[in-house]
Design a protein around this motif. Structure first.
Motif, PDB file in Angstrom:
ATOM      1  N   THR A   1      -9.873   9.129  -7.655  1.00  0.00           N
ATOM      2  CA  THR A   1      -9.722   8.944  -6.212  1.00  0.00           C
ATOM      3  C   THR A   1     -11.085   8.980  -5.521  1.00  0.00           C
TER       4      THR A   1
ATOM      5  N   GLY B   1      -5.585  12.026  -9.330  1.00  0.00           N
ATOM      6  CA  GLY B   1      -5.489  10.661  -9.817  1.00  0.00           C
ATOM      7  C   GLY B   1      -4.177  10.346 -10.476  1.00  0.00           C
TER       8      GLY B   1
ATOM      9  N   ARG C   1      -1.652   9.863  -7.675  1.00  0.00           N
ATOM     10  CA  ARG C   1      -1.886   8.585  -7.008  1.00  0.00           C
ATOM     11  C   ARG C   1      -1.387   7.423  -7.864  1.00  0.00           C
TER      12      ARG C   1
END
Length: 347
Positions: free
Chosen positions: A204, A343, A346
């Motif tokens: 990210t 991450g 996400r």
């Protein structure tokens, strides 16, 4: 012929085995970082003046062999200008030789611990799709790390040099820490594969920013170590009764930022809090997703700051300084863990 239901468990176990193996490799990297810190702090790095990847694993076995190694060391600028005039004898040389030899031995061991299981997993077809290039890249990073280590040593063997180049030292250390982060990240991805989630985590923007800030701090720390800049002041928070110390600006801004030990000590001392702030923000973002990772980041940050202050005020006591370097590596590992948590969610 086994049914899919009976074949599934063995398939799930392969990513777990790969992840466990990578965590073992990460633990060996942490050990190497600690031993590397001892090697640096005991001025042992130039005690072995030749690079013998295979035969160098065997230390001197006879008195004549030891004397031959000592004679090679006597030709270095470090011996002629520092340790020789201080009265180093063969017994003292054996002490510094041991740490450099042990550091290199750990590097060889780590290479075997990574390469041999990798070959076994590869032949067995146990590596999930998409992970072979990443594992090969980690193997190449390990080889590159060994080469950088030799370039670092060689930089201190030329002319009247009494120490290794702090630039090569930073390259050597930061490559090890980058490899550590890659090992942790890949192991965590493989754990997700074992749980049925084959989508790799993504880095990210916040994680990238925090990693960049921490990178600067680690670079400064490596330069401080390479220039023995930790010894310029044993008081905290002030240096010589001042917040900003005197620095040599006569040779230009670049030289001062890259070479002046007083200025580098000052930067490393206070940029630490910028890195800590970034890591704490990351930990807060991670906490609702995985509390253990958040706790690990915060604990590493607090411990590292306290160790840094203690190292300065002790005049760079050996074991405090080694602990400071080791926890710095653990900080990289916890950052990789926290960044992976963000991450993963996400992705």
């Amino acid at each position: 012929m086994s049914s899919p239901a009976t074949a599934a468990p063995s398939t799930r176990l392969r990513p777990r085995a790969l992840a466990a193996w990578l965590f073992v490799c990460a633990a060996l990297v942490l050990t190497m970082v600690a031993v590397g810190g001892i090697t640096r702090l005991t001025e042992s790095g130039l005690s072995i003046t030749e690079w013998k990847p295979v035969t160098g694993a065997i230390p001197p076995l006879t008195q004549a062999d030891w004397q031959a190694e000592f004679d090679l060391y006597k030709a270095t600028g470090e011996y002629r200008n520092v340790t020789g005039p201080a009265g180093m004898d063969l017994a003292a040389f054996k002490f510094i030789f041991f740490w450099e030899w042990f550091h290199r031995l750990l590097g060889r061991l780590l290479g075997l611990v990574f390469a041999l299981p990798l070959a076994w997993f590869w032949v067995r077809g146990a590596i999930p799709a998409g992970y072979k290039p990443r594992l090969v890249a980690l193997l190449l990073l390990g080889g590159l790390q060994g080469a950088f280590g030799w370039f670092m040593v060689r930089s201190g063997l030329s002319g009247e040099m009494t120490d290794v180049s702090h630039f090569w030292l930073s390259i050597h250390l930061l490559t090890a820490l980058f490899t550590l982060a890659g090992l942790v990240w890949t192991a965590l991805d493989l754990r997700q594969v074992a749980r049925g989630n084959a989508v790799p985590a993504r880095l990210t923007r916040l994680s990238l920013v925090v990693a960049a800030v921490l990178f600067v701090q680690l670079l400064l720390g490596a330069w401080v170590a390479g220039l023995n800049a930790g010894l310029v002041s044993d008081t905290w928070p002030l240096m010589f009764g001042r917040f900003v110390p005197d620095a040599n600006w006569s040779r230009g801004v670049w030289w001062t930022f890259a070479h002046d030990p007083f200025w580098l000590h000052f930067l490393h001392r206070w940029w630490a809090f910028a890195a800590a702030a970034g890591l704490i923000v990351l930990a807060r973002r991670v906490k609702p997703l995985e509390r253990r990772a958040s706790i690990a980041i915060n604990a590493a940050v607090g411990t590292q700051i306290l160790l840094g202050i203690a190292t300065v005020m002790s005049g760079v006591a050996l074991w405090l300084a080694v602990a400071h370097q080791l926890v710095g590596a653990l900080l990289v590992a916890t950052l990789s863990w926290g960044a992976h948590v963000l991450g993963r969610h996400r992705a």
